[in-house]
Design an enzyme around this catalytic site. Structure first.
Site, PDB file in Angstrom:
ATOM      1  N   THR A 166      92.852  11.345 -55.520  1.00 39.44           N
ATOM      2  CA  THR A 166      92.144  11.903 -56.675  1.00 39.44           C
ATOM      3  C   THR A 166      90.678  11.484 -56.596  1.00 39.44           C
ATOM      4  O   THR A 166      90.363  10.387 -56.172  1.00 39.44           O
ATOM      5  CB  THR A 166      92.757  11.366 -57.984  1.00 39.44           C
ATOM      6  OG1 THR A 166      94.074  11.888 -58.123  1.00 39.44           O
ATOM      7  CG2 THR A 166      91.926  11.770 -59.195  1.00 39.44           C
ATOM      8  N   ASP A 197      97.281  12.881 -65.684  1.00 41.17           N
ATOM      9  CA  ASP A 197      96.248  12.330 -66.563  1.00 41.17           C
ATOM     10  C   ASP A 197      94.907  13.015 -66.436  1.00 41.17           C
ATOM     11  O   ASP A 197      94.121  13.045 -67.386  1.00 41.17           O
ATOM     12  CB  ASP A 197      96.050  10.840 -66.248  1.00 41.17           C
ATOM     13  CG  ASP A 197      95.537  10.627 -64.829  1.00 41.17           C
ATOM     14  OD1 ASP A 197      96.280  10.943 -63.875  1.00 41.17           O
ATOM     15  OD2 ASP A 197      94.397  10.161 -64.662  1.00 41.17           O
TER      16      ASP A 197
END
Length: 371
Positions: A166, A197
Site C-alpha cells: 500500500t 481501511d
C-alpha cells in the site's frame, strides 16, 4: 513554513530482491512530490503527485501492481484529504483505472460526496473523462502468480499478505496547509467487493491543519478497528511529537487487536515521522532540501537534494530534474526531447547557468549535452 513531504510504500515484509526497487520507488515519489512543493505548489497537489508515481510503479500494491481478488481481478481503493478544509474524496473497489488517487481527488472536488464505490465510481470516472484501461494492463506476473498460489489447497494466504505495498504520502506546504493521500490494491485473494481501511476517512488517512496529517499501511481490518490515522492526530493534539504519537498508536493497535502496520506523519510545525511495527516499511522524506529514506527499523540514509537528483541511480528518471527546473531549464529539456540540435541550446543554457548553475550542469549532463 518550509515544505515537507513523507511517503511510504507499504509496511510488511519486503523480499531481498525487491528492496532496491522499493527504495527507488519511494525516493522517486518523494522527489516528485517535493518538486511540486518547491515550485510553490500545494500540499494536496504534492501528495497526489507522489502517490500517482507509486501507483505507476509495479513494485507496489497500488495501481499497476495491485494484488488480485478471489476472481483474479484488480479492485483498488484510494483516499485524499485536504487539511485546510477537511474536504476528502475516496473511491473503493474500482477497476480498469490506472490512477485511483486522481479519481479520489475528483470525488472531493467535483461532487458533494466523500466516497464512491464500484459501479458508481466507474460511472463517475467515465463522466469525468478518466480513461479506462483493460484490467489485464494492471496485472503483473507477480500478482498473478501470488493469486494462483493462494488458490492451492495447502496454501497459506496470510503469509502472502505480509509482502504487500500500500502506498501513501503526507505533506505540508509553504502556506502551512497539510494533506494526505493513500492508495492500495488491498489483500490478495480477497472477497469480491472487500474494502479495507484505505478508503475510510480516519483509518487510511487523515489531515487537519490544526494538528497534522498521516497515512497508514498494514492490516486493514485492524487499522479500521482503532481508527488509526485519527488516533495518531488525537495523540498529537494532546502534545505528543509525531514519532511518539505514531509509536503509541501502533502499540495500541498491536496490543488491543493484534494488528501490525506502519504510518507516516507530519505535524503542523513540519516535524515528521515514519514508524512501523512490521519487519519493514519502505519510506522516504524530503525536508530542507535533504532526502532521508530507508526500509528497516533504524535504517536511515541521508543525501542532499542535489546529490539525490544527480545520482546515477535516478538519472534515468528525467521528470525528477525537470520538476525542479526553472522555466529556462524546462524549455531546454523540451528542446532536447523534441530532437533539437545541441547548437540551439547555447543562449538558453547560458541564461539558465546564470540563474541556476548547478541545476543547469546536472540537467545538461542528464540530457547528454556538453555542460
Amino acid at each position: 513554513m518550509k515544505p515537507v513531504i513523507v511517503v511510504h510504500g507499504g509496511a510488511g515484509r519486503i523480499f531481498k530482491e525487491r528492496e532496491e526497487g522499493c527504495r527507488a520507488g519511494t525516493v522517486r515519489a518523494a522527489l516528485r512530490g517535493y518538486g511540486v512543493l518547491k515550485r510553490g505548489g500545494s500540499a494536496i497537489d504534492a501528495v497526489e503527485e507522489a502517490v500517482q508515481s507509486m501507483e505507476d510503479d509495479p513494485h507496489f500494491n497500488a495501481g499497476c501492481g495491485s494484488v488480485l481478488n478471489e476472481k483474479g481481478e484488480v479492485e483498488m481503493d484510494a483516499i485524499i484529504m485536504d487539511g485546510k478544509t477537511l474536504d476528502s474524496g475516496a473511491v473503493s473497489a474500482v477497476k480498469c483505472i490506472e490512477n485511483p488517487i486522481k479519481l479520489a481527488r475528483l470525488v472531493m472536488e467535483k461532487t458533494k460526496h466523500m466516497l464512491l464505490t464500484d459501479q458508481g465510481a466507474h460511472l463517475f470516472a467515465r463522466a469525468m473523462g478518466i480513461p479506462e484501461v483493460p484490467g489485464e494492463k494492471l496485472i503483473t506476473e507477480r500478482s498473478r502468480e501470488r493469486w494462483k498460489k493462494n488458490l492451492e489447497p495447502d496454501s497459506n494466504p496470510g503469509e502472502f499478505q505480509k509482502d504487500l505495498g500500500t502506498v501513501g504520502a503526507v505533506a505540508i506546504d509553504s502556506e502551512g496547509n497539510v494533506a494526505c493521500a493513500t492508495s492500495t490494491g488491498g489483500l490478495s485473494n480477497k472477497l469480491i467487493g472487500r474494502v479495507g481501511d484505505t478508503a475510510c476517512i480516519g483509518s487510511g488517512g487523515y489531515a487537519d491543519n490544526h494538528s497534522g496529517a498521516t497515512s497508514t499501511t498494514g492490516h486493514g481490518e485492524s487499522i479500521m478497528k482503532v481508527v488509526l490515522a485519527r488516533l495518531i492526530l488525537y495523540h498529537m493534539e494532546q502534545g505528543m511529537s509525531p514519532e511518539v504519537a505514531a509509536d503509541t498508536a501502533l502499540d495500541y493497535m498491536k496490543t488491543r487487536v493484534g494488528g501490525l502496520g506502519g504510518v507516516i506523519v507530519v505535524n503542523k510545525a513540519g516535524q515528521w515521522a515514519a514508524r512501523f511495527s512490521t519487519k519493514q516499511m519502505a519510506w522516504a522524506t524530503v525536508k530542507d532540501d535533504e532526502l532521508h529514506y530507508g526500509i528497516y527499523a533504524g535504517e536511515e540514509h541521508v543525501k542532499s537534494l542535489g546529490d539525490a537528483l544527480a545520482s546515477s541511480v535516478w538519472e534515468e528518471h528525467l521528470p525528477f530534474q525537470y520538476s525542479f527546473a526553472s522555466a529556462d531549464l524546462q524549455e531546454l529539456y523540451k528542446m532536447k526531447i523534441n530532437g533539437r540540435n545541441e547548437a540551439d541550446f547555447g543562449p538558453l543554457a547560458g541564461a539558465a547557468r546564470e540563474d541556476e548553475p548547478n541545476k543547469t550542469h546536472m540537467i545538461l549532463r542528464s540530457l547528454s549535452c556538453k555542460p
